[in-house]
Design a protein around this motif. Structure first.
Motif, PDB file in Angstrom:
ATOM      1  N   SER A   1      11.303  31.206   4.949  1.00  0.00           N
ATOM      2  CA  SER A   1      10.607  29.947   5.226  1.00  0.00           C
ATOM      3  C   SER A   1      11.524  28.732   5.159  1.00  0.00           C
ATOM      4  O   SER A   1      11.291  27.733   5.837  1.00  0.00           O
ATOM      5  CB  SER A   1       9.448  29.765   4.245  1.00  0.00           C
ATOM      6  OG  SER A   1       9.922  29.775   2.905  1.00  0.00           O
ATOM      7  N   ALA A   2      12.583  28.808   4.354  1.00  0.00           N
ATOM      8  CA  ALA A   2      13.465  27.647   4.213  1.00  0.00           C
ATOM      9  C   ALA A   2      14.129  27.290   5.538  1.00  0.00           C
ATOM     10  O   ALA A   2      14.397  26.120   5.816  1.00  0.00           O
ATOM     11  CB  ALA A   2      14.528  27.925   3.153  1.00  0.00           C
ATOM     12  N   ALA A   3      14.406  28.298   6.355  1.00  0.00           N
ATOM     13  CA  ALA A   3      15.083  28.054   7.630  1.00  0.00           C
ATOM     14  C   ALA A   3      14.115  28.040   8.808  1.00  0.00           C
ATOM     15  O   ALA A   3      14.540  27.829   9.945  1.00  0.00           O
ATOM     16  CB  ALA A   3      16.156  29.123   7.861  1.00  0.00           C
ATOM     17  N   ALA A   4      12.825  28.253   8.562  1.00  0.00           N
ATOM     18  CA  ALA A   4      11.846  28.387   9.643  1.00  0.00           C
ATOM     19  C   ALA A   4      11.824  27.212  10.617  1.00  0.00           C
ATOM     20  O   ALA A   4      11.655  27.419  11.825  1.00  0.00           O
ATOM     21  CB  ALA A   4      10.455  28.616   9.059  1.00  0.00           C
ATOM     22  N   PRO A   5      11.983  25.949  10.173  1.00  0.00           N
ATOM     23  CA  PRO A   5      11.946  24.838  11.134  1.00  0.00           C
ATOM     24  C   PRO A   5      13.029  24.906  12.207  1.00  0.00           C
ATOM     25  O   PRO A   5      12.894  24.280  13.259  1.00  0.00           O
ATOM     26  CB  PRO A   5      12.135  23.600  10.243  1.00  0.00           C
ATOM     27  CG  PRO A   5      11.642  24.021   8.902  1.00  0.00           C
ATOM     28  CD  PRO A   5      12.034  25.462   8.778  1.00  0.00           C
ATOM     29  N   ALA A   6      14.102  25.666  11.942  1.00  0.00           N
ATOM     30  CA  ALA A   6      15.177  25.766  12.933  1.00  0.00           C
ATOM     31  C   ALA A   6      14.827  26.711  14.075  1.00  0.00           C
ATOM     32  O   ALA A   6      15.475  26.678  15.123  1.00  0.00           O
ATOM     33  CB  ALA A   6      16.467  26.240  12.256  1.00  0.00           C
ATOM     34  N   LEU A   7      13.797  27.550  13.891  1.00  0.00           N
ATOM     35  CA  LEU A   7      13.524  28.582  14.890  1.00  0.00           C
ATOM     36  C   LEU A   7      12.947  28.064  16.210  1.00  0.00           C
ATOM     37  O   LEU A   7      13.442  28.436  17.279  1.00  0.00           O
ATOM     38  CB  LEU A   7      12.596  29.644  14.311  1.00  0.00           C
ATOM     39  CG  LEU A   7      13.275  30.860  13.681  1.00  0.00           C
ATOM     40  CD1 LEU A   7      12.234  31.814  13.140  1.00  0.00           C
ATOM     41  CD2 LEU A   7      14.166  31.566  14.684  1.00  0.00           C
ATOM     42  N   PRO A   8      11.883  27.247  16.210  1.00  0.00           N
ATOM     43  CA  PRO A   8      11.289  26.860  17.501  1.00  0.00           C
ATOM     44  C   PRO A   8      12.280  26.240  18.488  1.00  0.00           C
ATOM     45  O   PRO A   8      12.333  26.674  19.648  1.00  0.00           O
ATOM     46  CB  PRO A   8      10.173  25.888  17.094  1.00  0.00           C
ATOM     47  CG  PRO A   8       9.778  26.343  15.723  1.00  0.00           C
ATOM     48  CD  PRO A   8      11.062  26.757  15.073  1.00  0.00           C
ATOM     49  N   PRO A   9      13.110  25.251  18.075  1.00  0.00           N
ATOM     50  CA  PRO A   9      14.057  24.709  19.057  1.00  0.00           C
ATOM     51  C   PRO A   9      15.103  25.726  19.498  1.00  0.00           C
ATOM     52  O   PRO A   9      15.543  25.709  20.656  1.00  0.00           O
ATOM     53  CB  PRO A   9      14.700  23.521  18.324  1.00  0.00           C
ATOM     54  CG  PRO A   9      14.439  23.752  16.878  1.00  0.00           C
ATOM     55  CD  PRO A   9      13.155  24.490  16.802  1.00  0.00           C
ATOM     56  N   LEU A  10      15.498  26.630  18.589  1.00  0.00           N
ATOM     57  CA  LEU A  10      16.470  27.652  18.970  1.00  0.00           C
ATOM     58  C   LEU A  10      15.864  28.615  19.987  1.00  0.00           C
ATOM     59  O   LEU A  10      16.504  28.975  20.985  1.00  0.00           O
ATOM     60  CB  LEU A  10      16.940  28.412  17.731  1.00  0.00           C
ATOM     61  CG  LEU A  10      17.944  29.542  17.981  1.00  0.00           C
ATOM     62  CD1 LEU A  10      19.206  29.024  18.666  1.00  0.00           C
ATOM     63  CD2 LEU A  10      18.305  30.233  16.664  1.00  0.00           C
TER      64      LEU A  10
ATOM     65  N   ALA B   1       6.768  32.528  12.379  1.00  0.00           N
ATOM     66  CA  ALA B   1       5.418  32.058  12.077  1.00  0.00           C
ATOM     67  C   ALA B   1       4.702  31.650  13.358  1.00  0.00           C
ATOM     68  O   ALA B   1       5.337  31.258  14.342  1.00  0.00           O
ATOM     69  CB  ALA B   1       5.491  30.873  11.117  1.00  0.00           C
ATOM     70  N   PRO B   2       3.367  31.746  13.396  1.00  0.00           N
ATOM     71  CA  PRO B   2       2.610  31.312  14.576  1.00  0.00           C
ATOM     72  C   PRO B   2       2.903  29.852  14.898  1.00  0.00           C
ATOM     73  O   PRO B   2       3.089  29.022  14.003  1.00  0.00           O
ATOM     74  CB  PRO B   2       1.150  31.504  14.150  1.00  0.00           C
ATOM     75  CG  PRO B   2       1.198  32.490  13.035  1.00  0.00           C
ATOM     76  CD  PRO B   2       2.495  32.248  12.330  1.00  0.00           C
ATOM     77  N   LEU B   3       2.948  29.546  16.191  1.00  0.00           N
ATOM     78  CA  LEU B   3       3.228  28.186  16.635  1.00  0.00           C
ATOM     79  C   LEU B   3       1.926  27.416  16.826  1.00  0.00           C
ATOM     80  O   LEU B   3       0.877  28.000  17.096  1.00  0.00           O
ATOM     81  CB  LEU B   3       4.013  28.215  17.948  1.00  0.00           C
ATOM     82  CG  LEU B   3       5.360  28.948  17.917  1.00  0.00           C
ATOM     83  CD1 LEU B   3       5.942  29.023  19.323  1.00  0.00           C
ATOM     84  CD2 LEU B   3       6.331  28.245  16.989  1.00  0.00           C
ATOM     85  N   ASP B   4       2.012  26.095  16.698  1.00  0.00           N
ATOM     86  CA  ASP B   4       0.826  25.274  16.940  1.00  0.00           C
ATOM     87  C   ASP B   4       0.701  24.880  18.407  1.00  0.00           C
ATOM     88  O   ASP B   4      -0.167  24.105  18.778  1.00  0.00           O
ATOM     89  CB  ASP B   4       0.853  24.025  16.051  1.00  0.00           C
ATOM     90  CG  ASP B   4       2.108  23.182  16.257  1.00  0.00           C
ATOM     91  OD1 ASP B   4       2.906  23.529  17.149  1.00  0.00           O
ATOM     92  OD2 ASP B   4       2.285  22.193  15.523  1.00  0.00           O
ATOM     93  N   ARG B   5       1.590  25.417  19.240  1.00  0.00           N
ATOM     94  CA  ARG B   5       1.517  25.173  20.679  1.00  0.00           C
ATOM     95  C   ARG B   5       2.132  26.374  21.384  1.00  0.00           C
ATOM     96  O   ARG B   5       2.916  27.114  20.784  1.00  0.00           O
ATOM     97  CB  ARG B   5       2.279  23.901  21.054  1.00  0.00           C
ATOM     98  CG  ARG B   5       3.745  23.944  20.660  1.00  0.00           C
ATOM     99  CD  ARG B   5       4.462  22.656  20.992  1.00  0.00           C
ATOM    100  NE  ARG B   5       5.831  22.663  20.525  1.00  0.00           N
ATOM    101  CZ  ARG B   5       6.838  23.240  21.160  1.00  0.00           C
ATOM    102  NH1 ARG B   5       6.619  23.893  22.295  1.00  0.00           N
ATOM    103  NH2 ARG B   5       8.064  23.188  20.678  1.00  0.00           N
ATOM    104  N   PRO B   6       1.803  26.608  22.667  1.00  0.00           N
ATOM    105  CA  PRO B   6       2.387  27.744  23.377  1.00  0.00           C
ATOM    106  C   PRO B   6       3.905  27.621  23.451  1.00  0.00           C
ATOM    107  O   PRO B   6       4.443  26.541  23.686  1.00  0.00           O
ATOM    108  CB  PRO B   6       1.755  27.650  24.773  1.00  0.00           C
ATOM    109  CG  PRO B   6       0.519  26.842  24.587  1.00  0.00           C
ATOM    110  CD  PRO B   6       0.830  25.868  23.488  1.00  0.00           C
ATOM    111  N   GLY B   7       4.587  28.713  23.243  1.00  0.00           N
ATOM    112  CA  GLY B   7       6.041  28.701  23.301  1.00  0.00           C
ATOM    113  C   GLY B   7       6.584  30.058  22.912  1.00  0.00           C
ATOM    114  O   GLY B   7       5.833  30.967  22.545  1.00  0.00           O
TER     115      GLY B   7
END
Length: 284
Positions: A145-154, A26-32
Motif C-alpha cells: 500500500s505504501a507504493a500504491a499511488p505510483a501504480l495508476p500513472p505507471l 487496488a480497484p480504481l475509482d475510474r476506468p483504466g
C-alpha cells in the motif's frame, strides 16, 4: 461500480492457474488499466473465458512455453521476457514446463486494437521496454500500500506506450521505411551478444548496410527508440536479471552490462527503474 468484465477475466486466469494472484492492484475509482502478478506452474491447459483485453509479460522463472491453437503448435521457446496480447474470446492451449511469474496488465475498457494489428501480437513476442515496465510494476505491487499511488500513472504509461508502439494508425508524413525483419534480428542478436562492451552506432549501421543517418531513421521507425536508448534498455534489462538471479556484486553487474563504473550504472538504472540496484535486488 464493479467492473464485471475485469472480474470475469481475473476469474478465468484464477481457474487456469489454480491459484489466486500473488498481488493485485487496488480497484480504481475510474476506468483504466490495472494489474495482477501470478505464479504459473507446469501444466497443459486451455485458457478461455476472459472478457477483458490484457497484456501478459513473463518475469522471473525458468520455463519453456508452447502455444497450441486448434491442435497445432504455433510457438515454443523460453518464456522469460516474452509478452503477449490476449484478446477477448481468444482461446488456445498453453504448455508450461516449469515455474515462473507473470504480470498481467488489464487494459482499460475503452482500449481498442485494430484486428489486423492484434493478429500479430497474439503469439509471444519480446519487447525490452514492456519488460522493464512490467518488472517495475511488479516491484511496486510487492511494496504494498505504501507504493500504491505510483501504480495508476505507471499503468497508464504502459498502456500509452503499447498503443503508440503497436496500435497507432499510420499518420500522414510518417516514414514507412524501417529495417527488414532479418536485419532487425541481426541487430538485436548483435546487441545482446555485445552488452559487456561499448556498442557504437556505426557498427550497428554497418550490419544493416546503411549510412549512420539513414540507419538512425530506419531504427527509430522499426523500434520506436533511438539506437542509444535501445541499447541502454537492453543493458538495464540484463542488469535486472543479474541482480534478481545471481549473487554478483553490483560493480560486477555494472561491468557485465557494459556500464562505465558503478556510479554511471547506479544513475542510469535509477532513472530507468525508479530505484537503486541494491534496492531493486532486495525487492526482486
Amino acid at each position: 461500480m464493479k467492473d464485471l468484465d475485469l472480474e470475469q477475466t481475473v476469474d478465468a486466469v484464477r481457474r487456469f492457474a489454480d491459484t489466486a494472484p500473488l498481488m493485485r492492484s487496488a480497484p480504481l475509482d475510474r476506468p483504466g488499466p490495472s494489474a495482477a502478478l501470478w505464479r504459473q506452474t507446469p501444466r497443459l491447459r486451455l485458457f478461455d473465458g476472459h472478457r477483458r483485453r490484457f497484456l501478459a509479460v513473463s518475469l522471473r522463472g525458468d520455463s519453456n512455453l508452447e502455444q497450441i491453437v486448434g491442435g497445432r503448435s504455433v510457438w515454443r521457446g523460453a518464456v522469460r521476457g516474452t509478452a503477449i496480447l490476449l484478446e477477448p474470446g481468444f482461446e488456445c492451449d498453453w504448455r508450461f514446463t516449469g515455474n515462473f511469474e507473470m504480470l498481467q496488465i488489464y487494459l482499460g475498457p475503452d482500449f481498442e486494437v485494430a484486428a489486423e494489428r492484434a493478429a500479430g501480437l497474439t503469439s509471444p513476442f519480446r519487447d525490452p521496454v514492456l519488460w522493464q515496465y512490467a518488472t517495475t510494476v511488479a516491484m511496486i505491487l510487492r511494496e504494498g500500500s505504501a507504493a500504491a499511488p505510483a501504480l495508476p500513472p505507471l499503468l497508464e504509461s504502459v498502456q500509452d506506450y503499447f498503443q503508440w508502439k503497436y496500435c497507432r494508425a499510420e499518420r500522414a508524413g510518417d516514414d514507412p521505411t524501417g529495417l527488414s525483419p532479418s536485419v532487425r534480428r541481426r541487430i538485436e542478436a548483435h546487441v545482446r551478444e555485445s552488452l559487456g562492451r561499448s556498442i557504437r552506432v556505426e557498427e550497428m549501421a554497418e550490419i544493416a548496410g546503411l549510412s549512420v543517418g539513414h540507419f538512425g531513421r530506419a531504427f527509430r521507425q522499426s523500434f520506436g527508440l533511438a539506437p542509444y536508448q535501445f541499447v541502454l534498455n537492453q543493458r538495464v534489462a540484463l542488469a535486472q536479471s543479474l541482480l534478481a538471479e545471481t549473487d554478483l556484486a553490483v560493480a560486477d553487474v555494472a561491468a557485465a552490462c557494459g556500464f562505465k563504473g558503478s556510479s554511471q550504472f547506479g544513475a542510469l538504472f535509477h532513472r530507468a527503474v525508479g530505484c537503486s540496484p541494491r534496492v531493486y535486488r532486495k525487492t526482486a
